[in-house]
Design an enzyme around this catalytic site. Structure first.
Site, PDB file in Angstrom:
ATOM      1  CE1 TYR A  45      -4.324   0.354  -0.314  1.00 22.19           C
ATOM      2  CE2 TYR A  45      -4.378  -1.455   1.245  1.00 22.19           C
ATOM      3  CZ  TYR A  45      -5.010  -0.667   0.306  1.00 22.19           C
ATOM      4  OH  TYR A  45      -6.319  -0.883   0.006  1.00 22.19           O
ATOM      5  CD  GLU A  47      -4.659   4.711   0.810  1.00 19.95           C
ATOM      6  OE1 GLU A  47      -4.723   5.423   1.816  1.00 19.95           O
ATOM      7  OE2 GLU A  47      -5.496   3.837   0.549  1.00 19.95           O
ATOM      8  CG  ASP A 211      -8.435  10.578 -23.754  1.00 19.83           C
ATOM      9  OD1 ASP A 211      -7.429   9.877 -23.982  1.00 19.83           O
ATOM     10  OD2 ASP A 211      -9.506  10.115 -23.320  1.00 19.83           O
ATOM     11  CB  THR A 238      -4.761   3.945 -21.791  1.00 20.23           C
ATOM     12  OG1 THR A 238      -4.707   4.093 -23.204  1.00 20.23           O
ATOM     13  CG2 THR A 238      -6.173   4.121 -21.300  1.00 20.23           C
ATOM     14  CE  LYS A 241      -7.048   2.624 -25.748  1.00 21.58           C
ATOM     15  NZ  LYS A 241      -7.258   3.349 -24.495  1.00 21.58           N
ATOM     16  NE  ARG A 247      -5.785  -4.257 -20.392  1.00 26.17           N
ATOM     17  CZ  ARG A 247      -6.380  -3.845 -21.512  1.00 26.17           C
ATOM     18  NH1 ARG A 247      -7.410  -3.028 -21.470  1.00 26.17           N
ATOM     19  NH2 ARG A 247      -5.944  -4.252 -22.685  1.00 26.17           N
TER      20      ARG A 247
HETATM   21  N1  DSN Z   1     -11.816   1.055 -25.096  1.00 20.00           N
HETATM   22  C1  DSN Z   1     -10.784   1.844 -25.742  1.00 20.00           C
HETATM   23  C2  DSN Z   1     -10.722   1.641 -27.206  1.00 20.00           C
HETATM   24  O1  DSN Z   1     -10.830   0.510 -27.616  1.00 20.00           O
HETATM   25  O2  DSN Z   1     -10.554   2.581 -27.957  1.00 20.00           O
HETATM   26  C3  DSN Z   1     -10.882   3.266 -25.417  1.00 20.00           C
HETATM   27  O3  DSN Z   1     -10.764   3.428 -24.056  1.00 20.00           O
END
Ligand code: DSN
Length: 453
Positions: A45, A47, A211, A238, A241, A247
């Protein structure tokens, strides 16, 4: 000891090895990233935050050698603090940010934390319509944030697939948003960040937010514009990707980095600290330290020169694939792609819906997703389009010849879907689909997953 789960993980590894991942938001991580995720850091933990002093130093060893105490609410942080400092410093280095919050558990958490940092309930955000390629968290009425804030959607121009900047400007002037948000899940152009910034700067107190979840790896690799170069205040993303990490989520910001234990004045200059306080304790509890370690590993990989080649190859492969598909009568929205992603109107191309095509391709080991197109007359679960991309297959080393093969397989499956008309009738074409599947498996096995190397 848990045979059911163990067997399912093994089966998933086989599925990944023997098929090709064309979902544009997925990727294959390295063994190093997997190892960090599966480490004992999950037991801790943490925090709060580590000390932010000295995070601009170079090289990594100096950043890791921090002075304690940190701003944590639990003891035993001598290793976790260093892990998080490395993750922050590397993220800032990649994206030219003043500060990074590496704790968001996901992209949705990252976006919600920014909203919570800057907005009051009822404040207005201008974001892209989900049906035109935006994201759920950019104001879809089914989300929690849409119940709290007032989201106004802008859209794309049908003929070009590009953002309708005139509409964006009109809406911004009319609604005076507190956040002007760009960044998309199904958009094939590079946004005109300069134009967006020009619009946002006319609105007092408007936070410019990008974003960039889909294109973070392209920005890291230098083949996509970086919103910070145009005066944006905040970037969310994120990490799994195109960036090819675990993730998770990440928030990058420009401004003065303060002590997260002290509430700063609510100004754009203090946005880094407002965000830190909004992530913890505002919207999350304990950070996932094993994931933060894996983020740090992935960020180090993104800082290597090879990552630039990787990003270049993603974009090149996507352009080749779009051309090949176009030559085989697939209608690519926007006439092709400027990034990693291709959106195809299957109704316009072959008079079949995207779900049928997705299911047909699943049968041969090519995975992508059905996707709405702008002003889609069909519902979101069975929309007109499909969305695909090249980040994952480029990681495995596929190139021009393989893009041609994929396009031909897709055309063969589209022809079968046209004959079958419905998913339940695909079985009638089982032999043809099996033969195509065998070809996909054979090619896939020539290109191992990075974690198998
Ligand atoms: N779910 C994602 C995508 O496939 O584009 C976006 O967060």
């Amino acid at each position: 000891m848990d045979k059911e789960i163990f067997d399912l993980i093994k089966a998933e590894a086989v599925r990944q090895r023997e098929g090709l991942e064309l979902i544009p938001s997925e990727n294959y991580v390295t063994r190093d990233v997997l190892d960090a995720m599966g480490s004992v850091l999950t037991n801790k933990y943490s925090e709060g935050y580590p000390d932010f002093e000295g995070l601009t130093d170079w090289p990594d060893e100096k950043i890791a050698a921090e002075k304690l105490p940190s701003k944590r609410y639990y003891g035993g942080q001598e290793n976790t603090d260093r892990v998080e400092r490395l993750a922050i410093a590397r993220a800032c280095r990649i994206f030219h940010a003043d500060h990074a919050n590496v704790q968001p558990h996901s992209g949705a958490q990252a976006n919600n934390a920014v909203y919570n940092a800057w907005l009051e309930p009822g404040d207005t955000v201008l974001g892209m319509n989900l049906g035109h390629g935006g994201h759920l968290t950019h104001g879809s009425p089914v989300t929690l944030s849409a119940k709290i804030y007032n989201f106004i959607p802008y859209g794309t121009v049908k003929a070009t697939g590009d953002i309708d900047y005139e509409e964006m400007e009109e809406l911004a002037v009319k609604h005076q948003p507190k956040i002007l948000l760009v960044g998309y899940s199904a958009f094939m152009k590079v946004p005109d960040f300069a134009r967006v910034a020009e619009i946002g700067k006319k609105i007092p107190g408007c936070l410019l937010m990008a974003d960039m979840a889909h294109v973070a790896g392209l920005i890291a690799g230098g083949v996509h514009a970086n919103p910070f170069d145009f005066g944006f205040h905040v970037i969310t993303t994120t990490t799994h990707k195109t960036l090819r990490g675990p993730r998770g989520g990440l928030i990058l910001s420009r401004g003065t980095v303060g002590n997260p234990l002290r509430k700063p004045e609510k100004t754009l200059e203090h946005i880094p600290t407002l965000i830190d306080r909004s992530v913890f304790p505002g919207t999350q509890g304990g950070p996932l330290m094993h994931i933060i370690a894996a983020k740090a590993v992935a960020f180090r990989e993104a800082l290597q020169p090879e990552f630039r080649d990787y990003a270049t190859n993603i974009v090149n492969n996507a352009a080749i694939l779009a051309d090949e598909l176009d030559a085989l009568d697939f209608h690519c929205i926007g006439g092709g792609t400027e990034n990693h992603l291709i959106l195809i109107d299957m109704m316009k191309s072959f008079k079949i819906d995207g779900k049928l095509m997705e299911r047909g391709l699943d049968r041969i080991g090519l995975n992508l997703n059905a996707n709405s197109v702008a002003n889609d007359p069909l519902p979101p679960f069975r929309p007109s389009g499909i969305r695909l991309g090249t980040p994952a297959i480029t990681t495995r080393g596929l190139g021009r010849q393989e893009m041609k093969r994929i396009a031909k397989w897709m055309r063969a499956v589209a022809d079968i879907c046209v004959k079958a008309k419905k998913e339940e009738f695909l079985d009638k074409y089982g032999t043809e689909l099996e033969a195509l599947h065998a070809e996909v498996v054979k090619l896939s096995l020539r290109f191992p997953l990075p974690s198998d190397k």
